[in-house]
Scaffold this active site. Structure first.
Site, PDB file in Angstrom:
ATOM      1  N   SER A   9       2.141  -7.641   9.765  1.00  0.00           N
ATOM      2  CA  SER A   9       0.775  -7.465  10.243  1.00  0.00           C
ATOM      3  C   SER A   9      -0.151  -6.901   9.168  1.00  0.00           C
ATOM      4  CB  SER A   9       0.771  -6.570  11.485  1.00  0.00           C
ATOM      5  OG  SER A   9       1.249  -5.286  11.130  1.00  0.00           O
ATOM      6  N   ALA A  12      -2.155 -10.739   5.046  1.00  0.00           N
ATOM      7  CA  ALA A  12      -1.680 -12.122   4.991  1.00  0.00           C
ATOM      8  C   ALA A  12      -1.328 -12.622   6.388  1.00  0.00           C
ATOM      9  CB  ALA A  12      -0.470 -12.221   4.059  1.00  0.00           C
ATOM     10  N   THR A  42      -1.089  -3.367   3.013  1.00  0.00           N
ATOM     11  CA  THR A  42      -2.528  -3.653   2.968  1.00  0.00           C
ATOM     12  C   THR A  42      -3.339  -2.386   3.210  1.00  0.00           C
ATOM     13  OG1 THR A  42      -2.194  -5.899   3.770  1.00  0.00           O
ATOM     14  CG2 THR A  42      -4.392  -4.962   4.083  1.00  0.00           C
ATOM     15  N   TYR A  44      -2.956   0.563   2.576  1.00  0.00           N
ATOM     16  CA  TYR A  44      -3.006   1.570   1.507  1.00  0.00           C
ATOM     17  C   TYR A  44      -3.651   1.043   0.230  1.00  0.00           C
ATOM     18  CZ  TYR A  44      -0.018   3.928   4.773  1.00  0.00           C
ATOM     19  OH  TYR A  44       0.453   4.514   5.915  1.00  0.00           O
ATOM     20  N   ALA A  45      -4.099  -0.234   0.250  1.00  0.00           N
ATOM     21  CA  ALA A  45      -4.740  -0.798  -0.949  1.00  0.00           C
ATOM     22  C   ALA A  45      -6.077  -0.102  -1.125  1.00  0.00           C
ATOM     23  CB  ALA A  45      -4.921  -2.301  -0.795  1.00  0.00           C
ATOM     24  N   GLN A  46      -6.241   0.564  -2.249  1.00  0.00           N
ATOM     25  CA  GLN A  46      -7.486   1.318  -2.446  1.00  0.00           C
ATOM     26  C   GLN A  46      -8.522   0.471  -3.168  1.00  0.00           C
ATOM     27  OE1 GLN A  46      -6.432   4.838  -4.635  1.00  0.00           O
ATOM     28  NE2 GLN A  46      -5.450   5.816  -2.900  1.00  0.00           N
ATOM     29  N   GLU A 114     -11.374  -2.934 -12.879  1.00  0.00           N
ATOM     30  CA  GLU A 114     -10.015  -2.392 -12.960  1.00  0.00           C
ATOM     31  C   GLU A 114      -9.341  -2.924 -14.209  1.00  0.00           C
ATOM     32  OE1 GLU A 114      -7.680  -2.168  -9.338  1.00  0.00           O
ATOM     33  OE2 GLU A 114      -9.490  -2.366  -8.159  1.00  0.00           O
ATOM     34  N   ASP A 221      12.275  -6.440   3.840  1.00  0.00           N
ATOM     35  CA  ASP A 221      13.071  -7.102   4.900  1.00  0.00           C
ATOM     36  C   ASP A 221      12.966  -8.630   4.839  1.00  0.00           C
ATOM     37  OD1 ASP A 221      13.527  -4.477   5.801  1.00  0.00           O
ATOM     38  OD2 ASP A 221      11.776  -4.553   7.112  1.00  0.00           O
ATOM     39  N   HIS A 242       2.568   1.246 -10.748  1.00  0.00           N
ATOM     40  CA  HIS A 242       1.167   1.612 -10.916  1.00  0.00           C
ATOM     41  C   HIS A 242       1.130   2.815 -11.850  1.00  0.00           C
ATOM     42  CE1 HIS A 242      -2.941   2.760 -10.163  1.00  0.00           C
ATOM     43  NE2 HIS A 242      -3.117   1.659  -9.449  1.00  0.00           N
ATOM     44  N   ARG A 289      -1.752  -3.242 -16.311  1.00  0.00           N
ATOM     45  CA  ARG A 289      -0.881  -2.176 -15.810  1.00  0.00           C
ATOM     46  C   ARG A 289       0.460  -2.036 -16.511  1.00  0.00           C
ATOM     47  NH1 ARG A 289      -1.892  -2.640  -9.431  1.00  0.00           N
ATOM     48  NH2 ARG A 289      -4.043  -1.956  -9.660  1.00  0.00           N
ATOM     49  N   HIS A 350       4.883   0.030  -7.215  1.00  0.00           N
ATOM     50  CA  HIS A 350       3.656  -0.247  -6.456  1.00  0.00           C
ATOM     51  C   HIS A 350       3.626  -1.645  -5.866  1.00  0.00           C
ATOM     52  CE1 HIS A 350      -0.576   0.034  -5.448  1.00  0.00           C
ATOM     53  NE2 HIS A 350      -0.880  -0.980  -6.235  1.00  0.00           N
ATOM     54  N   GLU A 374       2.650 -10.302  -0.214  1.00  0.00           N
ATOM     55  CA  GLU A 374       3.482  -9.684  -1.256  1.00  0.00           C
ATOM     56  C   GLU A 374       4.936 -10.131  -1.229  1.00  0.00           C
ATOM     57  OE1 GLU A 374       3.066  -5.421  -1.612  1.00  0.00           O
ATOM     58  OE2 GLU A 374       4.669  -5.295  -3.092  1.00  0.00           O
ATOM     59  N   ARG A 385       1.009  -8.643 -12.332  1.00  0.00           N
ATOM     60  CA  ARG A 385      -0.168  -8.959 -11.512  1.00  0.00           C
ATOM     61  C   ARG A 385      -1.425  -8.272 -12.039  1.00  0.00           C
ATOM     62  NH1 ARG A 385      -2.559  -6.173  -6.972  1.00  0.00           N
ATOM     63  NH2 ARG A 385      -1.123  -4.498  -7.532  1.00  0.00           N
TER      64      ARG A 385
HETATM   65  C1  SIN Z   1      -5.613   0.351  -7.184  1.00  0.00           C
HETATM   66  O1  SIN Z   1      -6.562   0.657  -6.504  1.00  0.00           O
HETATM   67  O2  SIN Z   1      -5.426   0.784  -8.323  1.00  0.00           O
HETATM   68  C2  SIN Z   1      -4.604  -0.591  -6.611  1.00  0.00           C
HETATM   69  C3  SIN Z   1      -5.166  -1.937  -6.493  1.00  0.00           C
HETATM   70  C4  SIN Z   1      -4.091  -2.955  -6.679  1.00  0.00           C
HETATM   71  O3  SIN Z   1      -2.919  -2.614  -6.687  1.00  0.00           O
HETATM   72  O4  SIN Z   1      -4.437  -4.122  -6.881  1.00  0.00           O
END
Ligand code: SIN
Length: 530
Positions: A9, A12, A42, A44-46, A114, A221, A242, A289, A350, A374, A385
């Site tokens: 959920s 995606a 999702t 927790y994606a900032q 980023e 899983d 990360h 990264r 991450h 993912e 990525r």
């Molecule tokens: C982040 O905000 O640094 C994470 C974003 C991401 O993993 O694409």
């Protein structure tokens, strides 16, 4: 009534479910998740969603070039092009569903920067983008009568011919998915859920490491289930660490300090205050990264220190509090005032770039089974990525799967003669320590031997220890009553094995896979298929 089962959920799964449900009101769509509806990577994606938005400054070609550069020679150029060109339309759709991205005073969207991006192109909702997208999708889904969200149900296995008593190997053709066995975590009952088509969107596997930004549910899983069902898995050696999670050895999961903070100007420094990144890459703290995480790892090892600092003190306080309220607040509760203190950070697992291999329409190698998000390897990320490309990929592939399902002349029939789950001969587990201690050992093995820097010797050690853990856990699995903890452990051991095996097959350093035995690129490179 045709039935589509969507496993997961996050963005995606929800996007795919919603599109199918809106296009086919007469179909029934079940979204199944082992936790509450909104719990997913999702949420927790900032950072946000990378998409070409300002066509004056940015272009598809630039976003494509940045993605290929980050991917270090292993991206599939066709996939990169299609995701980047289709992405902005998918972003417009989620905006139309109600997603709110931050705007400038002029009314145009604020675009963040980023690592690895040559332009500002990250649409975001403060530092809570994933949460905003998840909330938006769930609100729309809530009013969609033909979607059922089945929370607190653990998917035990995909149902294939294997469950009909037929021998299935990786070379058996075709392997077909008929649905899944679900464990209702409230009642303890195991249900057989048949589906005309199944879509796997089960997320990542960061929990295989000791330190991860992923929530506790990220236990791989879906990937483990596809591997058991003899579907193809690819590129598992590419685990993205990360660079900047907040240093707190007690925290699990680790709190993410978004790369967007570096995009706003924050710099990485050693504990003695030296800005070290330019020694590693001309892009400094905003290099891709893999480069930044390795540089931090190397500085920490060289100096025998447990963290480096992120210095955001020169960024105006209003910018920090407006754009990064949640990061600012979390740091403050730990005693760090970002406007005055440097923040201690360490790399943490991450994102998994590998996963279930899919074609450009999200089809796996198993018939009637699609996958997106993912848990997949689409070819977009290659060996590393590019930041904020994952939410984009998830939406693009969710849409492509929806299109592919709609284009079928007719949905395949529901299967007959599928037996119920066989729990004969199992008894209640006597000691939870058999599970919890194995999980600790697994995380130790993966962190010590299959982390940011690897070697042949470390990988061999990891494989022999993983074999032992696997043998013990299989024995337990076949003799005790199924529990989510045991299933997650079993799945994580499979993930650990796939990451380690893939790493040992790659005789070069590339992107996120760095090994002291093969420090340079090989002249050839191909995906690692398992
Ligand atoms: C982040 O905000 O640094 C994470 C974003 C991401 O993993 O694409």
């Amino acid at each position: 009534m045709p039935h589509v089962l969507v496993v997961g959920s996050g963005i995606a799964g929800l996007t795919c479910a919603l599109k199918l449900a809106q296009a086919k009101p007469q179909w029934s769509i079940t979204v199944v998740t082992k936790a509450s509806a909104d719990e997913s990577n999702t949420k927790y994606a900032q950072g946000g969603v990378a998409a070409v938005w300002d066509y004056q400054k940015d272009s598809y070609d630039k976003h494509i070039a940045d993605t290929l550069d980050a991917g270090d020679g292993l991206c599939n150029p066709e996939v990169v092009e299609l995701v980047i060109k289709e992405g902005p339309e998918r972003v417009r759709e989620i905006i139309a569903w109600g997603a709110d991205f931050d705007r400038e005073d002029s009314g145009t969207y604020h675009l963040g920067r980023e690592g690895g991006h040559s332009e500002d192109r990250v649409l975001h909702h403060k530092d809570l983008t994933g949460w905003e997208l998840e909330k938006t999708l769930l609100e729309v889904i809530h009013n969609q009568p033909n979607i059922t969200v089945l929370t607190h149900h653990f998917v035990l296995d995909l149902i294939t011919q294997h469950h009909q008593g037929r021998i299935v190997t990786r070379h058996t053709s075709p392997i077909t998915c008929f649905g899944a066995y679900l464990l209702d975590l409230t009642s303890g009952q195991i249900e057989t859920v048949l589906a005309n088509v199944t879509v796997l969107a089960s997320g990542g596997a960061g929990q295989v490491y000791k330190s991860t930004t992923n929530p506790t549910i990220a236990t791989g899983d879906g990937i483990a289930m596809v591997y058991r069902a003899k579907g193809q898995i690819a590129n598992m050696e590419f685990v993205q660490f990360h660079p900047t999670s907040l240093y707190d050895p007690e925290a699990s999961p680790s709190f993410l300090i978004s790369e967007a903070v570096r995009g706003a100007g924050a710099e990485l420094k050693t504990q003695s205050g030296e800005a070290f990144m330019l020694r590693y890459d001309s892009r400094g703290s905003l290099a891709p990264r893999d480069i930044v995480a390795r540089a931090i790892d190397s500085e920490m090892k060289r100096r025998g220190e447990e963290f480096v600092y992120l210095d955001a003190r020169h960024i105006p306080a209003t910018e920090l509090t407006n754009h990064f309220p949640s990061i600012y607040q979390t740091c403050a509760t730990q005693g760090w005032d970002m406007t005055r203190d440097m923040i201690p950070v360490v790399p943490a697992a991450h994102y998994l770039c590998g996963g279930v291999e899919v074609d450009v329409m999200g089809r796996t190698t198993i018939d009637r089974l699609y996958a997106c998000g993912e848990c997949t390897c689409t070819g977009l990320h290659g060996a590393n990525r590019l930041a904020s490309n994952s939410l984009l990929e998830a939406m693009v592939y969710a849409h492509r799967i929806y299109e592919d399902i709609l284009a079928l002349d007719a949905l395949p029939e529901l299967a007959n003669g599928i037996p119920d789950w066989n729990a004969a001969g199992t008894t209640e587990p006597k000691e939870m320590v058999l599970i919890t201690q194995s999980l600790k050992e697994l995380k130790e093995i993966m962190t010590s031997y299959v982390g940011i820097v690897r070697s042949n010797e470390r990988l061999e050690r990891a494989l022999s220890r993983l074999r032992l853990l696997s043998a013990e856990t299989e024995k337990l699995y076949h003799s005790t009553t199924i529990s989510p903890q045991l299933c997650e452990l079993r799945n994580l051991i499979t993930i650990g094995y796939l990451v380690t095996k893939s790493a040992s097959l790659r005789h070069e350093s590339r992107g996120l896979h760095c090994t002291t035995d093969y420090p340079v690129h090989a002249t050839w490179a191909d995906d690692t298929i398992l």
